[in-house]
Design a protein around this motif. Structure first.
Motif, PDB file in Angstrom:
ATOM      1  N   SER A   1     -53.672  49.422   8.001  1.00 33.72           N
ATOM      2  CA  SER A   1     -53.410  48.332   7.067  1.00 33.72           C
ATOM      3  C   SER A   1     -52.089  48.556   6.349  1.00 33.72           C
ATOM      4  CB  SER A   1     -54.539  48.222   6.032  1.00 33.72           C
ATOM      5  OG  SER A   1     -55.770  47.942   6.665  1.00 33.72           O
ATOM      6  N   ALA A   2     -51.301  47.485   6.240  1.00 38.51           N
ATOM      7  CA  ALA A   2     -50.025  47.549   5.537  1.00 38.51           C
ATOM      8  C   ALA A   2     -49.964  46.429   4.513  1.00 38.51           C
ATOM      9  CB  ALA A   2     -48.866  47.422   6.522  1.00 38.51           C
ATOM     10  N   ASP A   3     -49.649  46.775   3.275  1.00 45.44           N
ATOM     11  CA  ASP A   3     -49.587  45.810   2.179  1.00 45.44           C
ATOM     12  C   ASP A   3     -48.135  45.374   1.990  1.00 45.44           C
ATOM     13  OD1 ASP A   3     -49.658  44.383  -0.176  1.00 45.44           O
ATOM     14  OD2 ASP A   3     -51.015  45.762  -1.197  1.00 45.44           O
ATOM     15  N   LEU A   4     -47.856  44.093   2.258  1.00 45.88           N
ATOM     16  CA  LEU A   4     -46.484  43.609   2.180  1.00 45.88           C
ATOM     17  C   LEU A   4     -45.952  43.541   0.750  1.00 45.88           C
ATOM     18  CD1 LEU A   4     -46.573  40.886   4.968  1.00 45.88           C
ATOM     19  CD2 LEU A   4     -45.352  43.061   5.003  1.00 45.88           C
ATOM     20  N   LYS A   5     -46.807  43.753  -0.251  1.00 52.92           N
ATOM     21  CA  LYS A   5     -46.300  43.872  -1.622  1.00 52.92           C
ATOM     22  C   LYS A   5     -45.419  45.109  -1.751  1.00 52.92           C
ATOM     23  CE  LYS A   5     -50.338  43.716  -3.561  1.00 52.92           C
ATOM     24  NZ  LYS A   5     -51.449  43.727  -4.535  1.00 52.92           N
ATOM     25  N   GLU A   6     -45.603  46.074  -0.845  1.00 55.61           N
ATOM     26  CA  GLU A   6     -44.818  47.307  -0.891  1.00 55.61           C
ATOM     27  C   GLU A   6     -43.560  47.223  -0.036  1.00 55.61           C
ATOM     28  OE1 GLU A   6     -47.468  50.434   0.217  1.00 55.61           O
ATOM     29  OE2 GLU A   6     -48.968  49.901  -1.285  1.00 55.61           O
TER      30      GLU A   6
ATOM     31  N   LEU B   1     -53.082  46.361  13.728  1.00 59.56           N
ATOM     32  CA  LEU B   1     -52.248  46.366  12.533  1.00 59.56           C
ATOM     33  C   LEU B   1     -52.633  45.166  11.680  1.00 59.56           C
ATOM     34  CD1 LEU B   1     -48.720  47.233  14.022  1.00 59.56           C
ATOM     35  CD2 LEU B   1     -50.521  48.767  13.218  1.00 59.56           C
ATOM     36  N   ALA B   2     -53.083  45.415  10.464  1.00 59.54           N
ATOM     37  CA  ALA B   2     -53.502  44.344   9.553  1.00 59.54           C
ATOM     38  C   ALA B   2     -52.488  44.254   8.422  1.00 59.54           C
ATOM     39  CB  ALA B   2     -54.902  44.623   9.009  1.00 59.54           C
ATOM     40  N   PHE B   3     -51.765  43.135   8.355  1.00 54.29           N
ATOM     41  CA  PHE B   3     -50.788  42.907   7.287  1.00 54.29           C
ATOM     42  C   PHE B   3     -51.440  42.080   6.188  1.00 54.29           C
ATOM     43  CE2 PHE B   3     -47.953  43.747  10.863  1.00 54.29           C
ATOM     44  CZ  PHE B   3     -47.018  44.593  10.292  1.00 54.29           C
TER      45      PHE B   3
ATOM     46  N   LEU C   1     -43.573  37.433   0.790  1.00 57.97           N
ATOM     47  CA  LEU C   1     -42.287  37.549   1.483  1.00 57.97           C
ATOM     48  C   LEU C   1     -41.187  36.823   0.722  1.00 57.97           C
ATOM     49  CD1 LEU C   1     -43.310  37.122   5.231  1.00 57.97           C
ATOM     50  CD2 LEU C   1     -42.391  39.170   4.151  1.00 57.97           C
ATOM     51  N   ASP C   2     -40.006  37.404   0.746  1.00 53.92           N
ATOM     52  CA  ASP C   2     -38.842  36.884   0.035  1.00 53.92           C
ATOM     53  C   ASP C   2     -38.475  35.495   0.566  1.00 53.92           C
ATOM     54  OD1 ASP C   2     -36.426  36.537  -1.257  1.00 53.92           O
ATOM     55  OD2 ASP C   2     -35.312  37.791   0.149  1.00 53.92           O
ATOM     56  N   THR C   3     -38.590  34.456  -0.281  1.00 58.97           N
ATOM     57  CA  THR C   3     -38.305  33.091   0.162  1.00 58.97           C
ATOM     58  C   THR C   3     -36.883  32.642  -0.177  1.00 58.97           C
ATOM     59  OG1 THR C   3     -39.214  32.232  -1.913  1.00 58.97           O
ATOM     60  CG2 THR C   3     -40.718  32.380  -0.035  1.00 58.97           C
ATOM     61  N   ASN C   4     -36.132  33.473  -0.872  1.00 59.83           N
ATOM     62  CA  ASN C   4     -34.788  33.077  -1.296  1.00 59.83           C
ATOM     63  C   ASN C   4     -33.678  33.816  -0.551  1.00 59.83           C
ATOM     64  OD1 ASN C   4     -35.781  31.315  -3.357  1.00 59.83           O
ATOM     65  ND2 ASN C   4     -36.216  33.112  -4.612  1.00 59.83           N
ATOM     66  N   GLY C   5     -34.055  34.760   0.287  1.00 59.21           N
ATOM     67  CA  GLY C   5     -33.036  35.516   1.003  1.00 59.21           C
ATOM     68  C   GLY C   5     -32.257  36.454   0.119  1.00 59.21           C
TER      69      GLY C   5
ATOM     70  N   ILE D   1     -53.551  41.212  12.782  1.00 61.72           N
ATOM     71  CA  ILE D   1     -54.132  40.186  11.909  1.00 61.72           C
ATOM     72  C   ILE D   1     -53.212  40.091  10.699  1.00 61.72           C
ATOM     73  CG2 ILE D   1     -56.049  39.575  10.399  1.00 61.72           C
ATOM     74  CD1 ILE D   1     -57.923  40.968  12.233  1.00 61.72           C
ATOM     75  N   VAL D   2     -52.917  38.866  10.268  1.00 63.94           N
ATOM     76  CA  VAL D   2     -52.056  38.656   9.111  1.00 63.94           C
ATOM     77  C   VAL D   2     -52.833  37.846   8.086  1.00 63.94           C
ATOM     78  CG1 VAL D   2     -49.875  37.730   8.267  1.00 63.94           C
ATOM     79  CG2 VAL D   2     -50.015  38.667  10.585  1.00 63.94           C
ATOM     80  N   VAL D   3     -52.924  38.339   6.863  1.00 65.58           N
ATOM     81  CA  VAL D   3     -53.626  37.624   5.799  1.00 65.58           C
ATOM     82  C   VAL D   3     -52.758  37.604   4.548  1.00 65.58           C
ATOM     83  CG1 VAL D   3     -55.914  38.262   6.661  1.00 65.58           C
ATOM     84  CG2 VAL D   3     -54.812  39.703   4.959  1.00 65.58           C
ATOM     85  N   GLY D   4     -53.101  36.718   3.624  1.00 63.31           N
ATOM     86  CA  GLY D   4     -52.351  36.682   2.376  1.00 63.31           C
ATOM     87  C   GLY D   4     -52.389  35.317   1.746  1.00 63.31           C
TER      88      GLY D   4
END
Length: 458
Positions: A92-97, A163-165, A171-175, A210-213
């Motif tokens: 598991s990987a937390d995209l907040k990190e 791999l579970a995200f 995710l950065d929406t402004n680049g 699997i991608v969740v969020g």
């Protein structure tokens, strides 16, 4: 006498279990199997080209059960593929990190790779690789990253790796943090870049995703989100029904040495677990996060007074208390209370859809550039799935009190909220009350004549 804050506490008192995910598990397992059987096409090994990469994707709200979704998938019952799936390793990987990382500071792909490497090291308690060392080992190649992850996790090359995200919505929406692609209109859609990275990793053998969020600003139509090589299959994550809540209450244990079932603490001989489940369903709509918070609050109350509930009426009286609802709902309604006027303009529409159980398709549009599905998410509300492409808007009753006290809510919206708060809700839904029919007719006239007209309203 105890203060209100002391009376209603949301302190964790029990360890909850995951229940009623059979339909979601079957759906996700099926999509993983399609990836397994179509991987050679992705790698260009065969001349066949009828498979498009599919990724199970759960863009849902706080408390809907996203993070716990991967757990019950390891209980399948098919043959060779599912036998190997049973023995799969979960990372598991937390995209907040997720953050820009040396030596390719603004490169999203490298940041995702290094996040996976750190997650693998943390999972097995190993020392985390230095950034430069990891970069040299991976060399930005999926064929190097996956073996490295397997080495860290100490699993063989032919063992399935899932791999579970989690928290894809951050995710950065402004680049600003990463260099992201722009479409013809100059719009940045970070999901395109992210799923482009996943699509390359999917070519590696025995690897699944699997991608969740929480979905924020994600256009749900594949042709709109333009992930040209990826089809996103949306997982609905159904709210729990009464029988599933009974199972939840019977299997969840108090965090004490005796580990007593939660239902034994809350229920007396005159108040059954089925009645408790009905009460919780009426209050929370079966949303897992809300359900867990409500049960914790009831446990704190019952343990403090040292006496279980003796009737359904007593339990409902507690859950109908304004302060109970306020404390229970606070983490969940923050988004809707802070929306701007334009986004709040569809609240009356969603209220009516929830009250009258009006179904909607996942591709129903509010305007030429926005979808009802996204509006429900942006408003901080929930969806109850009817089938793969159809849903109903769900507004849990614990939200009603906070919404009614919001000064921006109109008088008619407050009337609709009051109707939604009728107990049980079926009492209103199946009635033929002419007064409410008149209110709805008036509401329709006001909507059709408002400046916020759109195709869906008409």
């Amino acid at each position: 006498m105890a203060s209100l804050d002391e009376k209603w506490k949301a302190v964790d008192k029990f360890k909850s279990v995951v229940v009623d995910r059979e339909r979601d598990v079957f759906f996700v397992t099926e999509e993983l199997y399609y990836l397994h059987s179509g991987r050679e096409q992705l790698r260009g090994v065969t001349s066949s080209c009828d498979y498009r990469l599919t990724i199970p994707f759960a863009p849902h709200l706080f408390g809907s059960g996203k993070t716990t979704l991967p757990e019950p998938i390891w209980n399948p019952s098919r043959r060779t593929f599912l036998e190997k799936l049973k023995r799969a390793s979960l990372l598991s990987a937390d995209l907040k990190e997720l953050e820009p990382t040396d030596p390719k500071e603004r490169n999203l792909e490298w940041a995702v790779y290094y996040l996976l490497i750190k997650a693998a090291c943390s999972q097995v308690g190993a020392e985390i690789f230095r950034k430069k060392e990891a970069f040299e080992m991976v060399d930005m190649e999926p064929s190097n990253l996956v073996p490295l992850l397997r080495d860290i996790l100490r699993i063989p090359s032919d063992q399935y790796l899932l791999l579970a995200f989690d928290e894809v919505g951050v995710l950065d929406t402004n680049g600003i943090l990463f260099e992201l692609e722009k479409n013809d209109k100059g719009v940045i859609r970070p999901y395109n870049d992210f799923f482009g990275i996943i699509s390359q990793l999917c070519k590696e053998p025995d690897l699944f995703f699997i991608v969740v969020g929480k979905s924020k600003g994600l256009s749900i139509k594949n042709d709109v989100s333009s992930v040209s090589k990826v089809i996103l299959h949306f997982i609905f994550l159904s709210p729990l029904d009464a029988s599933s809540i009974v199972e939840f209450l019977e299997k969840s244990l108090l965090e004490t040495p005796t580990q007593v079932p939660v239902c034994d603490v809350l229920c007396s001989s005159s108040f059954s677990v089925n009645e408790l489940a009905d009460s919780l369903l009426e209050c929370t709509g079966g949303v897992p996060g809300l359900l867990t918070r409500a049960v914790n609050m009831l446990l704190n109350y019952i343990i403090a007074r040292n006496q279980p509930f003796i009737s359904k009426e007593e339990c409902l009286t507690c859950m109908n208390d304004y302060d109970f609802r306020r404390i229970c709902a606070e983490p969940f309604v923050e988004r809707i209370l802070n929306l701007d006027e334009d986004r709040r303009s569809v609240f009356d529409l969603l209220l009516m859809m929830a009250l009258y159980r009006i179904p909607s398709k996942v591709d129903d549009r509010l305007t030429s550039e926005s979808f009802l599905y996204d509006a429900v998410t942006e408003m901080g509300l929930y969806r109850y799935p009817i089938d793969e492409n159809t849903f109903q808007v769900l507004i849990p009753k614990v939200f009603v009190g906070i919404f009614k006290k919001d000064p921006s809510v109109s008088s008619l919206e407050k009337i609709l909220l009051g109707s939604l708060d009728v107990e049980p809700v079926d009492c209103f839904f199946y009635s033929k009350c002419r007064v409410f029919e008149g209110i709805v007719a008036l509401r329709l006239v006001l909507m059709l004549s408002s400046k916020n007209r759109n195709e869906l309203r008409e």
